[in-house]
Write a protein that holds these residues in place. Structure first.
Motif, PDB file in Angstrom:
ATOM      1  N   GLY A  11       0.820  -1.211   0.000  1.00 40.01           N
ATOM      2  CA  GLY A  11       0.000   0.000   0.000  1.00 40.01           C
ATOM      3  C   GLY A  11       0.850   1.255   0.000  1.00 40.01           C
ATOM      4  N   ILE A  12       1.867   1.281   0.849  1.00 45.24           N
ATOM      5  CA  ILE A  12       2.771   2.435   0.890  1.00 45.24           C
ATOM      6  C   ILE A  12       3.509   2.561  -0.434  1.00 45.24           C
ATOM      7  CG2 ILE A  12       4.841   3.379   1.989  1.00 45.24           C
ATOM      8  CD1 ILE A  12       3.856   2.069   4.602  1.00 45.24           C
ATOM      9  N   ASP A  13       3.932   1.444  -0.992  1.00 43.32           N
ATOM     10  CA  ASP A  13       4.644   1.466  -2.272  1.00 43.32           C
ATOM     11  C   ASP A  13       3.754   1.991  -3.391  1.00 43.32           C
ATOM     12  OD1 ASP A  13       6.896   0.963  -3.954  1.00 43.32           O
ATOM     13  OD2 ASP A  13       5.902  -0.866  -4.655  1.00 43.32           O
ATOM     14  N   SER A  14       2.496   1.611  -3.404  1.00 46.55           N
ATOM     15  CA  SER A  14       1.598   2.102  -4.455  1.00 46.55           C
ATOM     16  C   SER A  14       1.359   3.598  -4.319  1.00 46.55           C
ATOM     17  CB  SER A  14       0.276   1.339  -4.442  1.00 46.55           C
ATOM     18  OG  SER A  14      -0.473   1.667  -3.296  1.00 46.55           O
ATOM     19  N   ILE A  15       1.311   4.099  -3.093  1.00 48.66           N
ATOM     20  CA  ILE A  15       1.151   5.537  -2.889  1.00 48.66           C
ATOM     21  C   ILE A  15       2.395   6.279  -3.358  1.00 48.66           C
ATOM     22  CG2 ILE A  15       0.955   7.342  -1.130  1.00 48.66           C
ATOM     23  CD1 ILE A  15      -0.841   5.381   0.434  1.00 48.66           C
ATOM     24  N   THR A  16       3.569   5.776  -3.011  1.00 53.38           N
ATOM     25  CA  THR A  16       4.794   6.458  -3.434  1.00 53.38           C
ATOM     26  C   THR A  16       4.963   6.403  -4.946  1.00 53.38           C
ATOM     27  OG1 THR A  16       6.143   4.485  -3.022  1.00 53.38           O
ATOM     28  CG2 THR A  16       6.010   6.104  -1.260  1.00 53.38           C
ATOM     29  N   VAL A  37      10.289  21.318   4.275  1.00 49.81           N
ATOM     30  CA  VAL A  37       9.815  22.443   5.089  1.00 49.81           C
ATOM     31  C   VAL A  37       9.081  21.953   6.330  1.00 49.81           C
ATOM     32  CG1 VAL A  37       8.179  24.381   5.096  1.00 49.81           C
ATOM     33  CG2 VAL A  37       9.762  24.089   3.198  1.00 49.81           C
ATOM     34  N   THR A  38       8.295  20.907   6.199  1.00 52.27           N
ATOM     35  CA  THR A  38       7.542  20.400   7.341  1.00 52.27           C
ATOM     36  C   THR A  38       8.338  19.404   8.174  1.00 52.27           C
ATOM     37  OG1 THR A  38       6.581  18.606   6.024  1.00 52.27           O
ATOM     38  CG2 THR A  38       5.346  20.682   6.151  1.00 52.27           C
ATOM     39  N   ALA A  39       9.562  19.146   7.780  1.00 55.01           N
ATOM     40  CA  ALA A  39      10.440  18.182   8.468  1.00 55.01           C
ATOM     41  C   ALA A  39       9.864  16.767   8.444  1.00 55.01           C
ATOM     42  CB  ALA A  39      10.731  18.615   9.892  1.00 55.01           C
ATOM     43  N   ALA A  40       8.993  16.504   7.511  1.00 55.76           N
ATOM     44  CA  ALA A  40       8.409  15.169   7.378  1.00 55.76           C
ATOM     45  C   ALA A  40       9.306  14.244   6.572  1.00 55.76           C
ATOM     46  CB  ALA A  40       7.035  15.254   6.729  1.00 55.76           C
ATOM     47  N   ALA A  41      10.325  14.798   5.927  1.00 55.06           N
ATOM     48  CA  ALA A  41      11.203  13.978   5.098  1.00 55.06           C
ATOM     49  C   ALA A  41      11.993  12.978   5.925  1.00 55.06           C
ATOM     50  CB  ALA A  41      12.161  14.864   4.303  1.00 55.06           C
ATOM     51  N   LEU A  42      12.297  13.336   7.164  1.00 54.84           N
ATOM     52  CA  LEU A  42      13.093  12.433   8.009  1.00 54.84           C
ATOM     53  C   LEU A  42      12.415  11.091   8.225  1.00 54.84           C
ATOM     54  CD1 LEU A  42      14.459  15.015  10.581  1.00 54.84           C
ATOM     55  CD2 LEU A  42      15.678  13.955   8.695  1.00 54.84           C
ATOM     56  N   PRO A  43      11.138  11.031   8.586  1.00 53.27           N
ATOM     57  CA  PRO A  43      10.529   9.701   8.740  1.00 53.27           C
ATOM     58  C   PRO A  43       9.935   9.146   7.448  1.00 53.27           C
ATOM     59  CG  PRO A  43       9.053  11.350   9.626  1.00 53.27           C
ATOM     60  CD  PRO A  43      10.314  12.071   9.209  1.00 53.27           C
ATOM     61  N   VAL A  44       9.476  10.006   6.541  1.00 52.53           N
ATOM     62  CA  VAL A  44       8.739   9.535   5.367  1.00 52.53           C
ATOM     63  C   VAL A  44       9.638   8.847   4.344  1.00 52.53           C
ATOM     64  CG1 VAL A  44       7.381  10.305   3.377  1.00 52.53           C
ATOM     65  CG2 VAL A  44       6.869  11.181   5.647  1.00 52.53           C
ATOM     66  N   ILE A  47      10.821   5.318   5.416  1.00 49.74           N
ATOM     67  CA  ILE A  47       9.685   4.400   5.431  1.00 49.74           C
ATOM     68  C   ILE A  47       9.318   4.000   4.011  1.00 49.74           C
ATOM     69  CG2 ILE A  47       7.197   4.259   5.895  1.00 49.74           C
ATOM     70  CD1 ILE A  47       7.748   5.929   8.436  1.00 49.74           C
ATOM     71  N   ALA A  48       9.327   4.954   3.088  1.00 58.53           N
ATOM     72  CA  ALA A  48       8.996   4.655   1.690  1.00 58.53           C
ATOM     73  C   ALA A  48      10.030   3.722   1.064  1.00 58.53           C
ATOM     74  CB  ALA A  48       8.896   5.951   0.891  1.00 58.53           C
ATOM     75  N   ILE A  49      11.296   3.931   1.375  1.00 61.15           N
ATOM     76  CA  ILE A  49      12.352   3.073   0.823  1.00 61.15           C
ATOM     77  C   ILE A  49      12.232   1.654   1.370  1.00 61.15           C
ATOM     78  CG2 ILE A  49      14.852   2.677   0.811  1.00 61.15           C
ATOM     79  CD1 ILE A  49      15.152   5.761   0.740  1.00 61.15           C
ATOM     80  N   ILE A  50      12.015   1.525   2.657  1.00 62.99           N
ATOM     81  CA  ILE A  50      11.860   0.198   3.268  1.00 62.99           C
ATOM     82  C   ILE A  50      10.608  -0.496   2.742  1.00 62.99           C
ATOM     83  CG2 ILE A  50      11.422  -0.999   5.451  1.00 62.99           C
ATOM     84  CD1 ILE A  50      13.224   1.186   6.775  1.00 62.99           C
ATOM     85  N   ALA A  51       9.514   0.250   2.606  1.00 57.11           N
ATOM     86  CA  ALA A  51       8.274  -0.337   2.082  1.00 57.11           C
ATOM     87  C   ALA A  51       8.453  -0.818   0.655  1.00 57.11           C
ATOM     88  CB  ALA A  51       7.146   0.686   2.161  1.00 57.11           C
ATOM     89  N   ARG A  52       9.164  -0.042  -0.157  1.00 58.47           N
ATOM     90  CA  ARG A  52       9.400  -0.458  -1.543  1.00 58.47           C
ATOM     91  C   ARG A  52      10.224  -1.739  -1.582  1.00 58.47           C
ATOM     92  NH1 ARG A  52      10.187   3.560  -6.407  1.00 58.47           N
ATOM     93  NH2 ARG A  52       8.067   3.870  -5.768  1.00 58.47           N
ATOM     94  N   TYR A  53      11.215  -1.835  -0.702  1.00 61.52           N
ATOM     95  CA  TYR A  53      12.050  -3.048  -0.639  1.00 61.52           C
ATOM     96  C   TYR A  53      11.198  -4.262  -0.238  1.00 61.52           C
ATOM     97  CZ  TYR A  53      15.483  -6.379   1.030  1.00 61.52           C
ATOM     98  OH  TYR A  53      16.213  -7.532   1.239  1.00 61.52           O
TER      99      TYR A  53
END
Length: 57
Positions: A11-16, A37-44, A47-53
């Motif tokens: 699901g995360i992979d399809s969103i990314t 700007v929102t500092a959301a890049a640190l966790p997002v 997570i997206a890279i791990i989900a894709r893997y």
């Protein structure tokens, strides 16, 4: 449990893929700026890279 994790990862992979892979340069820049700007890049991003893997295993 492993099936649930794989389903969430897909699901995360399809969103990314919808936001990142299928968009142009301008949209990618907007998404990156918003994440930074929102500092959301640190966790997002990790997570997206791990989900894709996990989704592609």
């Amino acid at each position: 449990m492993a099936g649930r994790i794989k389903r969430i990862a897909r699901g995360i992979d399809s969103i990314t893929k919808a936001v990142w892979d299928d968009s142009g340069i301008f949209m990618k820049l907007i998404v990156l700026v918003i994440l930074i700007v929102t500092a959301a890049a640190l966790p997002v991003i990790p997570i997206a890279i791990i989900a894709r893997y996990i989704a592609n295993r």
